[in-house]
Design an enzyme around this catalytic site. Structure first.
Site, short mmCIF file in Angstrom:
data_model
loop_
_atom_site.label_atom_id
_atom_site.label_comp_id
_atom_site.label_asym_id
_atom_site.label_seq_id
_atom_site.Cartn_x
_atom_site.Cartn_y
_atom_site.Cartn_z
N CYS A 17 50.56 -33.26 -9.15
CA CYS A 17 51.90 -32.96 -8.64
C CYS A 17 52.70 -34.26 -8.49
O CYS A 17 52.51 -35.01 -7.53
CB CYS A 17 51.83 -32.23 -7.30
SG CYS A 17 53.48 -31.82 -6.65
N CYS A 43 54.77 -34.60 -5.18
CA CYS A 43 53.95 -34.94 -4.01
C CYS A 43 53.43 -36.38 -4.10
O CYS A 43 53.37 -37.09 -3.09
CB CYS A 43 52.80 -33.94 -3.85
SG CYS A 43 53.37 -32.28 -3.41
#
Length: 179
Positions: A131, A134
């Site tokens: 991700c 993130c």
């Protein structure tokens, strides 16, 4: 399962993985709680029961029960967040970024361990889960709290090694079942 038993399950075609695992376990460049929490959070993120078992056995010897729970909480909340925020980041419809996620993640506000450890573990798990949003978010928090770039790089290197251990073991299991 011990780390030595785990190493024994890594097939010969993945000798580099075995060597990297040995180096990682012996690396003392991070503090004990940081290191063992990182190991456990990443092990859980691999979703490989053998890897989880070996690193949980190691972590419970070195960490408080609260820290063990925090490392597991990182892996579980990042499993959720990494899917959601990867979607928000990758979709061409930017409307989703303005919507509330409506995901419970109270553990982020009170993880029961040092915030820098929690963020470092979250970064490593986010790297395993792929991700980018993130990764950027956790890396920024770490930089803003003066965590050294070498520490951040070590955490991601450990995540890479942990994932390669899980893949090597699964590949070895597949090879053994075909033979």
């Amino acid at each position: 399962m011990s780390i030595d038993e785990l190493k024994g399950r890594i097939p010969d075609f993945a000798k580099d993985v075995r060597l990297n695992l040995s180096s990682m376990v012996l690396d003392e460049s991070l503090g004990e709680q940081t290191r063992y929490g990182l190991f456990l959070a990443c092990a859980v993120a691999t979703r490989n029961s053998r890897v989880m078992s070996a690193f949980e056995a190691l972590a419970v010897e070195k960490m408080t029960p609260a820290a063990v729970a925090a490392a597991k909480a990182v892996a579980t909340v990042m499993a959720m967040n990494n899917i959601y925020y990867r979607f928000v980041h990758l979709t061409s419809n930017k409307e989703y970024g303005d919507m509330p996620s409506r995901l419970r993640m109270n553990v982020i506000g009170g993880p029961g361990v040092d915030k820098a450890d929690f963020e470092l573990w979250s970064l490593a798990v986010s790297a395993i889960n792929g991700c980018g949003a993130c990764i950027d978010s956790h890396e920024k928090v770490l930089q803003d709290t003066s965590v050294a770039a070498t520490t951040i790089q070590t955490a991601v290197r450990f995540a890479a090694i942990m994932q390669s251990v899980a893949v090597a073991i699964e590949a070895g299991n597949a090879t053994m079942s075909v033979a």
